[in-house]
Design a protein around this motif. Sequence first.
Motif, PDB file in Angstrom:
ATOM      1  N   VAL A  53       0.935  -1.132   0.233  1.00  0.00           N
ATOM      2  CA  VAL A  53       0.084   0.078   0.065  1.00  0.00           C
ATOM      3  C   VAL A  53       0.930   1.426   0.037  1.00  0.00           C
ATOM      4  O   VAL A  53       0.554   2.275  -0.465  1.00  0.00           O
ATOM      5  CB  VAL A  53      -1.051  -0.099   1.314  1.00  0.00           C
ATOM      6  N   ALA A  54       1.996   1.182   0.605  1.00  0.00           N
ATOM      7  CA  ALA A  54       2.918   2.387   0.891  1.00  0.00           C
ATOM      8  C   ALA A  54       3.432   2.779  -0.708  1.00  0.00           C
ATOM      9  O   ALA A  54       3.744   3.772  -0.838  1.00  0.00           O
ATOM     10  CB  ALA A  54       3.923   2.178   1.932  1.00  0.00           C
ATOM     11  N   CYS A  55       3.884   1.685  -1.215  1.00  0.00           N
ATOM     12  CA  CYS A  55       4.447   2.047  -2.536  1.00  0.00           C
ATOM     13  C   CYS A  55       3.696   3.028  -3.589  1.00  0.00           C
ATOM     14  O   CYS A  55       4.191   3.836  -3.981  1.00  0.00           O
ATOM     15  CB  CYS A  55       4.809   0.727  -3.314  1.00  0.00           C
ATOM     16  N   PRO A  56       2.369   2.666  -3.956  1.00  0.00           N
ATOM     17  CA  PRO A  56       1.643   3.304  -4.731  1.00  0.00           C
ATOM     18  C   PRO A  56       1.378   4.845  -4.125  1.00  0.00           C
ATOM     19  O   PRO A  56       1.192   5.842  -4.887  1.00  0.00           O
ATOM     20  CB  PRO A  56       0.252   2.785  -4.977  1.00  0.00           C
ATOM     21  N   ILE A  57       1.341   5.075  -2.951  1.00  0.00           N
ATOM     22  CA  ILE A  57       1.109   6.217  -2.278  1.00  0.00           C
ATOM     23  C   ILE A  57       2.564   7.130  -2.475  1.00  0.00           C
ATOM     24  O   ILE A  57       2.196   8.331  -2.902  1.00  0.00           O
ATOM     25  CB  ILE A  57       0.740   5.946  -0.866  1.00  0.00           C
ATOM     26  N   PHE A  58       3.530   6.394  -2.338  1.00  0.00           N
ATOM     27  CA  PHE A  58       4.904   7.465  -2.234  1.00  0.00           C
ATOM     28  C   PHE A  58       5.118   7.661  -3.749  1.00  0.00           C
ATOM     29  O   PHE A  58       5.597   8.856  -3.956  1.00  0.00           O
ATOM     30  CB  PHE A  58       5.982   6.424  -1.849  1.00  0.00           C
ATOM     31  N   LEU A  59       4.605   6.556  -4.818  1.00  0.00           N
ATOM     32  CA  LEU A  59       4.933   6.895  -6.195  1.00  0.00           C
ATOM     33  C   LEU A  59       3.804   7.721  -6.832  1.00  0.00           C
ATOM     34  O   LEU A  59       4.109   8.390  -7.964  1.00  0.00           O
ATOM     35  CB  LEU A  59       4.898   5.470  -6.807  1.00  0.00           C
ATOM     36  N   ALA A  60       2.741   8.260  -6.289  1.00  0.00           N
ATOM     37  CA  ALA A  60       1.620   8.809  -6.801  1.00  0.00           C
ATOM     38  C   ALA A  60       1.260   8.214  -8.373  1.00  0.00           C
ATOM     39  O   ALA A  60       0.962   9.095  -8.976  1.00  0.00           O
ATOM     40  CB  ALA A  60       1.999  10.296  -6.599  1.00  0.00           C
ATOM     41  N   SER A  61       1.280   6.822  -8.210  1.00  0.00           N
ATOM     42  CA  SER A  61       1.016   6.368  -9.514  1.00  0.00           C
ATOM     43  C   SER A  61      -0.426   5.508  -9.342  1.00  0.00           C
ATOM     44  O   SER A  61      -0.284   4.458  -8.517  1.00  0.00           O
ATOM     45  CB  SER A  61       2.236   5.471  -9.969  1.00  0.00           C
ATOM     46  N   THR A  62      -1.345   5.714 -10.028  1.00  0.00           N
ATOM     47  CA  THR A  62      -2.656   4.873 -10.337  1.00  0.00           C
ATOM     48  C   THR A  62      -2.403   3.493 -10.547  1.00  0.00           C
ATOM     49  O   THR A  62      -2.843   2.756 -10.057  1.00  0.00           O
ATOM     50  CB  THR A  62      -3.620   5.550 -11.262  1.00  0.00           C
ATOM     51  N   TYR A  63      -1.424   3.234 -11.624  1.00  0.00           N
ATOM     52  CA  TYR A  63      -1.017   2.088 -12.133  1.00  0.00           C
ATOM     53  C   TYR A  63      -0.397   1.104 -11.036  1.00  0.00           C
ATOM     54  O   TYR A  63      -0.755  -0.294 -11.315  1.00  0.00           O
ATOM     55  CB  TYR A  63      -0.203   2.133 -13.472  1.00  0.00           C
ATOM     56  N   TRP A  65      -1.249   0.737  -8.233  1.00  0.00           N
ATOM     57  CA  TRP A  65      -2.374  -0.166  -7.322  1.00  0.00           C
ATOM     58  C   TRP A  65      -2.551  -1.354  -8.008  1.00  0.00           C
ATOM     59  O   TRP A  65      -3.099  -2.042  -7.177  1.00  0.00           O
ATOM     60  CB  TRP A  65      -3.615   0.965  -7.109  1.00  0.00           C
ATOM     61  N   ILE A  66      -2.354  -1.611  -9.390  1.00  0.00           N
ATOM     62  CA  ILE A  66      -2.770  -2.695  -9.685  1.00  0.00           C
ATOM     63  C   ILE A  66      -1.806  -3.905  -9.096  1.00  0.00           C
ATOM     64  O   ILE A  66      -2.077  -5.072  -8.750  1.00  0.00           O
ATOM     65  CB  ILE A  66      -2.343  -2.623 -11.415  1.00  0.00           C
ATOM     66  N   CYS A  67      -0.404  -3.583  -9.141  1.00  0.00           N
ATOM     67  CA  CYS A  67       0.569  -4.303  -8.301  1.00  0.00           C
ATOM     68  C   CYS A  67       0.260  -4.723  -6.978  1.00  0.00           C
ATOM     69  O   CYS A  67       0.243  -5.710  -6.310  1.00  0.00           O
ATOM     70  CB  CYS A  67       2.183  -3.516  -8.440  1.00  0.00           C
ATOM     71  N   THR A  68      -0.167  -3.715  -6.211  1.00  0.00           N
ATOM     72  CA  THR A  68      -0.867  -3.668  -5.000  1.00  0.00           C
ATOM     73  C   THR A  68      -2.059  -4.896  -4.728  1.00  0.00           C
ATOM     74  O   THR A  68      -2.002  -5.805  -4.185  1.00  0.00           O
ATOM     75  CB  THR A  68      -1.464  -2.391  -4.510  1.00  0.00           C
ATOM     76  N   GLY A  69      -2.874  -4.650  -5.702  1.00  0.00           N
ATOM     77  CA  GLY A  69      -4.054  -5.635  -5.901  1.00  0.00           C
ATOM     78  C   GLY A  69      -3.732  -7.229  -6.088  1.00  0.00           C
ATOM     79  O   GLY A  69      -3.992  -8.151  -5.371  1.00  0.00           O
TER      80      GLY A  69
END
Length: 108
Positions: A53-63, A65-69
């Motif tokens: 969850v932290a990675c897409p927040i830090f990266l500010a990248s919508t895409y 979140w696919i990796c997070t899922g």
Amino acid sequence: YCAATLIRGKAHLDLSGGFSMRLEHIRPKCFISTGLYKKIRHPLYLSNLCLFVACPIFLASTYSWICTGLGLIGILIRIRIEEKFMAEAHESYRDYMEKAYALIPGIY
């Protein structure tokens, strides 16, 4: 990120050498149910989820979140496999499953 680091560090301390990347019998008839493991059966997976969850927040990248899922799906599959193994290897693990949450206290 900080939460993931703290959870991971405490979980490794609670395991005190019982950690393995593979499913295996390290000490027969024994599993850890103290420390973080008293309330959460898989705190190391919880720390991974925090990082996912932290990675897409830090990266500010919508895409990202696919990796997070995908990471969450992987964690849930791994939990299912591991819990089946533990229930077969340790008679008291099913009782432990009723007392401790799998991943997130109060939710799952």
